[in-house]
Design a protein around this motif. Structure first.
Motif, short mmCIF file in Angstrom:
data_model
loop_
_atom_site.label_atom_id
_atom_site.label_comp_id
_atom_site.label_asym_id
_atom_site.label_seq_id
_atom_site.Cartn_x
_atom_site.Cartn_y
_atom_site.Cartn_z
N ASP A 62 0.81 -1.22 0.00
CA ASP A 62 0.00 0.00 0.00
C ASP A 62 0.84 1.27 0.00
OD1 ASP A 62 -2.58 -1.23 0.03
OD2 ASP A 62 -2.24 -1.78 2.12
N ASN A 63 2.16 1.13 -0.04
CA ASN A 63 3.04 2.29 -0.15
C ASN A 63 3.95 2.06 -1.36
OD1 ASN A 63 5.42 4.05 0.22
ND2 ASN A 63 4.51 4.53 2.19
N ALA A 64 3.87 2.97 -2.34
CA ALA A 64 4.59 2.78 -3.61
C ALA A 64 6.10 2.76 -3.44
CB ALA A 64 4.19 3.88 -4.59
N GLN A 65 6.61 3.32 -2.33
CA GLN A 65 8.06 3.34 -2.15
C GLN A 65 8.62 1.95 -1.84
OE1 GLN A 65 9.93 6.61 -0.10
NE2 GLN A 65 8.05 7.83 -0.15
N SER B 199 9.53 -7.34 -8.89
CA SER B 199 10.12 -8.28 -9.85
C SER B 199 9.08 -8.88 -10.78
CB SER B 199 10.85 -9.40 -9.09
OG SER B 199 9.96 -10.12 -8.26
N GLY B 200 7.92 -8.26 -10.86
CA GLY B 200 6.91 -8.73 -11.80
C GLY B 200 5.64 -9.25 -11.17
N GLU B 201 5.61 -9.37 -9.84
CA GLU B 201 4.39 -9.86 -9.19
C GLU B 201 3.34 -8.76 -9.16
OE1 GLU B 201 6.14 -7.55 -5.82
OE2 GLU B 201 6.82 -8.55 -7.63
N SER B 202 2.08 -9.16 -9.19
CA SER B 202 1.00 -8.18 -9.09
C SER B 202 0.63 -7.97 -7.62
CB SER B 202 -0.24 -8.67 -9.85
OG SER B 202 -0.86 -9.75 -9.16
N LEU B 203 -0.09 -6.86 -7.37
CA LEU B 203 -0.54 -6.59 -6.02
C LEU B 203 -1.42 -7.71 -5.50
CD1 LEU B 203 -0.45 -4.46 -3.77
CD2 LEU B 203 -2.49 -3.42 -4.78
N TRP B 204 -2.23 -8.31 -6.37
CA TRP B 204 -3.14 -9.38 -5.94
C TRP B 204 -2.38 -10.65 -5.61
CZ3 TRP B 204 -7.16 -6.83 -4.80
CH2 TRP B 204 -7.54 -5.74 -5.56
N ILE C 172 0.40 -10.70 -4.11
CA ILE C 172 0.89 -10.46 -2.75
C ILE C 172 -0.25 -10.62 -1.76
CG2 ILE C 172 1.83 -8.73 -1.17
CD1 ILE C 172 3.31 -7.52 -3.56
N ARG C 173 -1.37 -9.99 -2.04
CA ARG C 173 -2.46 -9.91 -1.06
C ARG C 173 -3.18 -11.24 -0.84
NH1 ARG C 173 -5.16 -3.92 -2.20
NH2 ARG C 173 -3.41 -2.74 -1.29
N ARG C 174 -3.08 -12.17 -1.78
CA ARG C 174 -3.78 -13.44 -1.55
C ARG C 174 -3.16 -14.21 -0.39
NH1 ARG C 174 -1.69 -16.06 -7.19
NH2 ARG C 174 0.46 -16.56 -6.54
N HIS C 175 -1.93 -13.86 0.00
CA HIS C 175 -1.27 -14.52 1.13
C HIS C 175 -1.28 -13.65 2.38
CE1 HIS C 175 -0.03 -17.59 -1.61
NE2 HIS C 175 0.81 -16.81 -2.28
N LEU C 176 -2.01 -12.52 2.34
CA LEU C 176 -2.01 -11.56 3.44
C LEU C 176 -3.40 -11.39 4.02
CD1 LEU C 176 0.10 -8.54 2.09
CD2 LEU C 176 0.78 -10.16 3.85
N GLY C 177 -3.45 -11.10 5.32
CA GLY C 177 -4.64 -10.57 5.98
C GLY C 177 -4.23 -9.29 6.68
N LEU C 178 -5.11 -8.29 6.68
CA LEU C 178 -4.72 -6.97 7.17
C LEU C 178 -5.85 -6.35 7.98
CD1 LEU C 178 -2.85 -4.41 7.12
CD2 LEU C 178 -4.02 -3.76 5.01
N VAL C 179 -5.48 -5.81 9.15
CA VAL C 179 -6.36 -4.95 9.94
C VAL C 179 -5.58 -3.69 10.27
CG1 VAL C 179 -7.70 -4.68 12.06
CG2 VAL C 179 -7.57 -6.91 10.96
N SER C 180 -6.14 -2.53 9.93
CA SER C 180 -5.45 -1.26 10.22
C SER C 180 -6.46 -0.13 10.25
CB SER C 180 -4.38 -0.96 9.16
OG SER C 180 -4.99 -0.64 7.92
N THR C 181 -6.05 0.98 10.85
CA THR C 181 -6.89 2.17 10.85
C THR C 181 -7.09 2.69 9.44
OG1 THR C 181 -6.14 2.74 13.07
CG2 THR C 181 -7.11 4.51 11.76
N ALA C 182 -6.03 2.65 8.61
CA ALA C 182 -6.14 3.13 7.23
C ALA C 182 -7.17 2.31 6.45
CB ALA C 182 -4.78 3.06 6.54
N LEU C 183 -7.19 0.99 6.64
CA LEU C 183 -8.19 0.16 5.97
C LEU C 183 -9.58 0.54 6.43
CD1 LEU C 183 -9.04 -2.27 4.21
CD2 LEU C 183 -8.71 -3.70 6.25
#
Length: 520
Positions: A342-345, A360-365, A367-378
């Motif tokens: 979620d941060n382009a840097q 290296s060529g992976e898409s955001l999806w 990455i996210r299929r292996h992640l769970g996230l809880v945050s104030t920003a979300l």
């Protein structure tokens, strides 16, 4: 002094406030006000057909220090909005002063949503700073108080942030900024909804002292709290809300001995012993041998000339659970955003996640299929009009909202998580109509439905009452001990300890600015 009295849904004309000013000012408050009495008589408030407050009668005498304690969804936020004129009673009387101010999570969400709407980064060819913190404060501040702004900002540790855009402030920094804005309005009644959540320990101590000083200036301060442990020592009276009903109120020593408070603290407590089932992943995570789950090398994040993170090295091996700590503004949420994508840097740094270097060529999806996230920003960004059940289901697709058909098994798992978190009866209610704490629980369920290999928890207990906090911590610890999830966990509160987390990354000031990492 003239108070505003509201009967049913009709307001009587408000007279002009006659504030008693003195020439004396302090760094905590640039004004002194006449003390007021706040009174509610048989107040009822609904949202549609659902009662928010029921036959509530409460009187806050001048000079008293009140706390209203209640679980998530008990009606505390609705009470604060009523007392500050943001809601009107459907029945009963509400007597309040004309100058009021409310500081709440929902208010911050609205401010930042407007900032995102006004973001012109795509048109200016760079990063649009948006509204500067100083301009934000001066928007509703008269000239008499504006001269005291540097002193007030210094008192809350915000002086260095006045020239930064508010969208770049951390959760804790934004909370302090909104509090400072409230003080600049010279309120006679100041309502603070969960003021200590999202703040580090030194800031909590500073805020407690500031509340004491503001109250000494004659301001009626009302705290709305989830946790009994957050009740300040200077509190004189305590009221308990449950289901929109005032179940007990009185002097603090008497209330601490009351059976009503003890029953409220024990109500509905559960201990999850078994996790809901999980779907078999279509593409399970397979790490190469001797490959860390996550590795960061000399990571740097900067905006203009200002560093957030600097020369940060960190390696997470399979099976490790990590706590991440540091003061407000140290870059904890920024670090987690680098990992989640979620941060382009992230793509300008040497970061390896799940055996691949970012960029290296992976898409955001992927990455996210292996992640769970809880945050104030979300939580701030989850603005689509969906029910709680659909919000949980969106976790299967890593989306904001649901835009494809869900299987029966996915629906069963989503309902099972809502049931574990005691939200089964809220499944078909719109997410944005739930209390802040209930929304947090829904988004936690969203992160857990697929039981991902990596679970990123940025202040997961923010906004939760004592019982929900204990339930969530036990649930996360159970998941860490028995599930297939690895945890990256951020919390400012020492009492929110997870026994399964045995590794600690502390963000500390770097020699040349920004923050770097220290392994404890």
């Amino acid at each position: 002094m003239v108070c505003v009295t509201v009967a049913c849904s009709v307001s009587s004309p408000a007279g002009k406030a006659a504030l008693s000013r003195t020439a004396e000012t302090t760094a905590a408050a640039a004004f002194k006000v006449e003390q007021v009495t706040v009174e509610l008589q048989a107040v009822c408030l609904w949202q549609g057909c659902r009662p928010l407050l029921q036959n509530l009668t409460l009187r806050l005498e001048a000079g008293q220090r009140w706390v209203v304690l209640g679980r998530n969804g008990s009606g505390k936020t609705a009470l604060g909005q009523l007392l500050c004129g943001l809601r009107q009673p459907h029945q009963g009387l509400c007597r309040r002063p004309p100058r009021t101010a409310l500081v709440a999570f929902e208010q911050i969400d609205r401010i930042l949503e407007n900032e995102r709407y006004q973001d012109d980064s795509d048109f200016v060819g760079g990063c649009d700073p948006g509204t500067l913190a100083r301009d934000f404060l001066l928007q509703q501040t008269d000239a008499a108080v504006a001269g005291q702004l540097p002193q007030l900002a210094r008192r809350l540790g915000l002086e260095a942030l006045l020239q930064r855009g508010i969208r770049f402030l951390s959760t804790g920094e934004m909370r302090k900024l909104v509090l400072l804005q409230a003080l600049c309005r010279q309120p006679q009644l100041l309502v603070l909804d969960e003021p200590f959540d999202g703040l580090d320990a030194p800031t909590c101590q500073t805020l407690t002292r500031l509340i004491d000083e503001v109250a000494a200036q004659g301001v009626q301060v009302l705290l709305l709290l989830n946790r009994l442990s957050d009740v300040p020592a200077a509190t004189s009276h305590l009221a308990c809300l449950h289901g929109g009903l005032l179940v007990a109120s009185g002097p603090l020593p008497q209330m601490l001995r009351s059976s009503a408070l003890q029953r409220l603290q024990q109500f509905g407590q559960i201990r999850p012993e078994q996790l809901p089932g999980a779907l078999a992943p279509t593409e399970p995570l397979q790490l190469p041998p001797h490959e860390p789950l996550l590795q960061l090398r000399r990571v740097q994040v900067r905006y203009g000339e200002r560093f957030i993170l600097r020369d940060l090295d960190w390696t997470v091996w399979p099976g490790e659970h990590w706590r991440i700590s540091g003061p407000n503004g140290a870059g904890k949420s920024t670090l987690l955003a680098l990992i989640s994508g979620d941060n382009a840097q992230a793509y300008a740094n040497d970061i390896r996640l799940f055996g691949r270097r970012k960029g290296s060529g992976e898409s955001l999806w992927q990455i996210r299929r292996h992640l769970g996230l809880v945050s104030t920003a979300l939580q701030q960004g989850y603005r689509v009009g969906v029910t709680a059940r659909l919000a949980v289901l969106s976790g299967f697709f890593d989306s904001i909202g649901v835009y494809r058909a869900c299987s029966r098994q996915q629906d069963q798992i989503a309902r099972a998580w809502l049931n574990v978190l005691q939200l089964a009866d809220q499944a078909e209610r719109p997410l944005r109509q739930l209390s802040y704490g209930e929304q947090r629980l829904v988004l936690l369920a969203r992160a857990l439905v697929k039981q991902p290999p990596l679970l990123i928890l940025d202040e997961p207990c923010q906004g939760l009452d004592d019982l929900n906090r204990a339930m969530v911590l036990q649930l996360i610890d159970l998941l860490g001990r028995t599930g297939g999830c690895q945890l990256l966990y951020v919390s400012h509160r020492a009492e929110d300890h997870l026994p399964c987390v045995r590794h600690h990354l502390q963000l500390v000031p770097a020699a040349d600015g920004g923050f770097t990492g220290r392994i404890l």
